[in-house]
Design an enzyme around this catalytic site. Structure first.
Site, PDB file in Angstrom:
ATOM      1  N   SER A 559      35.186  33.871  47.571  1.00  0.00           N
ATOM      2  CA  SER A 559      35.307  33.984  46.115  1.00  0.00           C
ATOM      3  C   SER A 559      34.049  33.432  45.474  1.00  0.00           C
ATOM      4  CB  SER A 559      36.523  33.204  45.619  1.00  0.00           C
ATOM      5  OG  SER A 559      36.523  33.117  44.200  1.00  0.00           O
ATOM      6  N   TYR A 572      42.132  25.673  44.722  1.00  0.00           N
ATOM      7  CA  TYR A 572      41.674  27.014  45.090  1.00  0.00           C
ATOM      8  C   TYR A 572      40.175  27.017  45.384  1.00  0.00           C
ATOM      9  CZ  TYR A 572      40.771  32.057  44.709  1.00  0.00           C
ATOM     10  OH  TYR A 572      40.381  33.351  44.941  1.00  0.00           O
TER      11      TYR A 572
END
Length: 682
Positions: A559, A572
């Site tokens: 990501s 996250y």
């Protein structure tokens, strides 16, 4: 009233639907009839016959070759003899009616020169058993009397068509013939009569073998070769398959298929299996797919695994030497170059059969053909002795220029052909898009997801256009946080296709919470799925890749948050940063095995995303103060390119990394974020 084409297709489907009658893509059928020539307005006699490479069970009108019967039969006047019969194949083009339909097969003259309105040529196991028996000619007389005539072995072609036509003319009472070493041909004045004659020949052979055959044609069961219990058998198969796939990919990478049906296990448990296997297959349709003989393990079923693996390496080296010697014994100066010397069939007593090919369907069909060969050997040995055609004749067909020309006509393989991919989180979003893209580029794909129903739906959609869905995609259930489930998913992938050599670590989730709101459970859950999960998947699949010894790819869907610091995202972002560094660590460690490890850093993929649909989207929308249905647009507007990132864009990046053009790239992260300056890699 039905047309000759409609009658032909109905008969083809009837015969092709039952594997007792003929094998997949084997045999052919034809019909003759009259039509009006649109140029002259006169009536012209035509023949419609299954084209080269088609399958009777699924035949359509587009798969038929259409030829003028007068011109086809006139070819007898220019036939230069058996030594030059291959030249006649090019002459079929001059017999075509209209556009001619599909390419005519080598058996076209068998149908055209025969004075019968309808003709079938089939490869039934029972019929080939008679055709390959040492006393096949006598058996034919004994079983059928004068209604079926024996035709000595002759390679398919123009001369065989002449031979069968002459035999029919000399035997008006006959309804068909047994082709020595090959199969059967039957005929009739109507399509129904032709089908009845074909089925009568086949069923009569089956009945005769059942009533007169020896009860144990392969000899008694040997204690050393008895099948392992099912669980132990599957575990041993999964342990051996990657090793075998690597060995059988020495020349060209292959996909595999595993078979442990009762026919295979019984054959391999018998004392005569090695002796019979060494004689090789006989029917041309068989050995063109199975090679002249299989590789057979000669250790007991329960031998130590390390001994088995070592012995397989020795047997493989010997097989390649033997195959080269076979080629050199029979090759002439104008023979095609030797193709791969690796076996297409590997037999492991107590475990089963491993077959290999350029794709899953080819590997599966090769295995099916060897089961046909086992049935043929059983029937021949039950009545007499199995006596396949001579090795020199097998070579003439395997390295036939006409077969070589057929191979040259095949389309170029897709970039990911022969690659076996495992995609985690494949039931939705990025994972589903990636699975679709990889199969579109030629890969076989294992769709892994915690939600098995979602994975099955994606696999079914992917496989909908394939002859058999499981030839291109299978679904497995896997919670990547569970070590045992990951190991089982990889085992299922190996049993489905032979190994794994392209892995996409995509499974993920996210909880959008501030530092003070993030619980230990929040932290652990996200790290378990992404950091721990990708570690477990990479470890299990890297083990398979190393055993295969044919390189591989591992791709992490990380990501932009691995490098971009945003609010309410500590668990996250930290988990994604952990994944990002796994890429670097594994690239450094696995490079010596030819395994490349790379990553992709997407921006938020909203549309089609399982993560965003599960609440992450609503949380992120609240953080940024925008409506949830506008979140994708919001993300796009903060990028340099002002474009929304979609699952297909991530899938395209996976392909870019694995499709071959970046073969020397490893340890790289590719941003797919439409340009987020804060996430630029430094």
């Amino acid at each position: 009233m039905t047309t000759p084409v409609e009658q032909l297709l109905e008969r083809a489907h009837l015969l092709g639907a039952d594997p007792r009658n003929t094998n997949f893509a084997g045999g052919n059928a034809s019909a003759k009839g009259a039509t009006v020539d649109p140029v002259t307005g006169s009536t012209v006699e035509l023949m419609w016959v299954k084209g080269s490479g088609g399958d009777l069970g699924t035949l359509t009108e587009a798969g038929l070759a259409v030829l003028r019967l007068d011109r086809l039969r006139a070819l007898t006047g220019v036939y230069p003899g058996a030594e030059r019969e291959d030249e006649m194949v090019a002459m079929f083009d001059h017999c075509a009616f209209g556009k001619g339909g599909a390419a005519p097969s080598i058996d076209t003259t068998m149908h055209g020169l025969l004075d019968a309105a309808h003709v079938d040529h089939l490869h039934p196991d029972a019929g080939i058993a008679i055709a390959t028996a040492a006393d096949g000619e006598e058996l034919t007389r004994r079983i059928y009397g004068d209604r079926v005539v024996w035709v000595p072995w002759r390679r398919p072609g123009f001369q065989l068509g002449l031979d069968i036509a002459a035999i029919k003319d000399a035997n008006p009472q006959a309804v068909g013939c047994i082709l020595g070493g090959h199969g059967i041909t039957a005929w009739g004045d109507t399509s129904a009569e032709c089908a009845d004659n074909s089925l009568w020949i086949i069923r009569t052979a089956e009945t005769y073998i059942a009533e007169h055959g020896r009860p144990e044609p392969f000899g008694p069961v040997s204690p050393d070769w008895e099948p392992l219990p099912e669980q132990a058998r599957r575990e041993r198969a999964a342990a051996l398959f990657p090793v075998l796939r690597g060995l059988c990919s020495t020349d060209v990478r292959q996909v595999g298929h595993y078979t442990d049906t009762s026919e295979v296990l019984d054959f391999l448990s018998r004392e005569k299996h090695a002796e019979l296997a060494a004689r090789g297959t006989s029917c041309p349709d068989h050995f063109l797919r199975t090679k002249v003989a299989p590789m057979v393990l000669d250790l007991p079923a329960d031998a130590p695994l390390e001994d088995v693996i070592s012995r397989l390496g020795e047997l493989h080296a010997a097989y390649r030497e033997d195959y080269r010697a076979y080629y050199e014994r029979h090759a002439t100066p104008d023979s095609p170059a030797m193709r791969g010397a690796d076996p297409a069939i590997v037999l492991v007593p107590g475990v089963g059969m491993f077959s290999f090919g350029k794709d899953k369907q080819t590997a599966r069909v090769a295995g099916e053909f060897y089961v046909n060969a086992i049935n043929v050997m059983r029937g021949a040995e039950a009545l007499s002795a199995y006596a396949p055609i001579e090795e020199s004749e097998k070579f003439r067909i395997e390295y036939w220029e006409l077969e070589e020309a057929k191979l040259r006509r095949m389309p170029a393989p897709k970039p990911l052909a022969t690659r076996i991919a495992l995609v985690t989180g494949g039931g939705s979003g990025i994972g589903a898009a990636t699975a679709r893209r990889l199969t579109a580029e030629g890969a076989c794909v294992v769709v892994a997801d915690r939600d098995l129903a979602a994975a099955e739906k994606v696999a079914a959609e992917i496989g909908a256009r394939a002859f058999r869905s499981a030839d291109v995609a299978v679904a497995v259930q896997a919670d990547v946080t569970e070590e045992a489930q990951v190991a089982e998913a990889v085992r299922q992938a190996v049993l489905a296709f032979g190994g794994v050599d392209l892995v996409v670590n995509n499974a993920g989730l996210s909880l959008s919470r501030s530092l003070l709101e993030t619980t230990v459970d929040d932290w652990d859950r996200q790290h378990d799925v992404m950091a721990r999960g990708s570690f477990l998947v990479s470890r299990e699949t890297a083990r398979i890749m190393i055993e295969q010894g044919i390189s591989g790819d591992i791709v992490y869907i990380a990501s932009k948050n691995a490098v971009f610091a945003g609010p309410n995202n500590v668990a996250y972002g930290a988990a994604k940063a952990g994944q990002a560094h796994q890429v670097r660590l594994l690239a450094a460690e696995l490079g010596e095995h030819g395994i490349r490890v790379n990553g992709i850093n997407p921006d938020g993929v909203v549309r089609g995303s399982g993560i965003f649909a599960s609440g992450w989207g609503a949380n992120r929308a609240a953080v940024y103060g925008v409506p949830e249905d506008k979140l994708g647009e919001f993300y796009a507007q903060r990028t340099l390119l002002k474009r929304e990132v979609l699952p297909a864009h991530i899938a395209a990046a996976v392909f870019a990394l694995t499709g071959g053009d970046l073969s020397l790239t490893t340890g790289l992260h590719i941003p797919v974020d439409a340009g987020v300056a804060a996430a630029f890699l430094r």
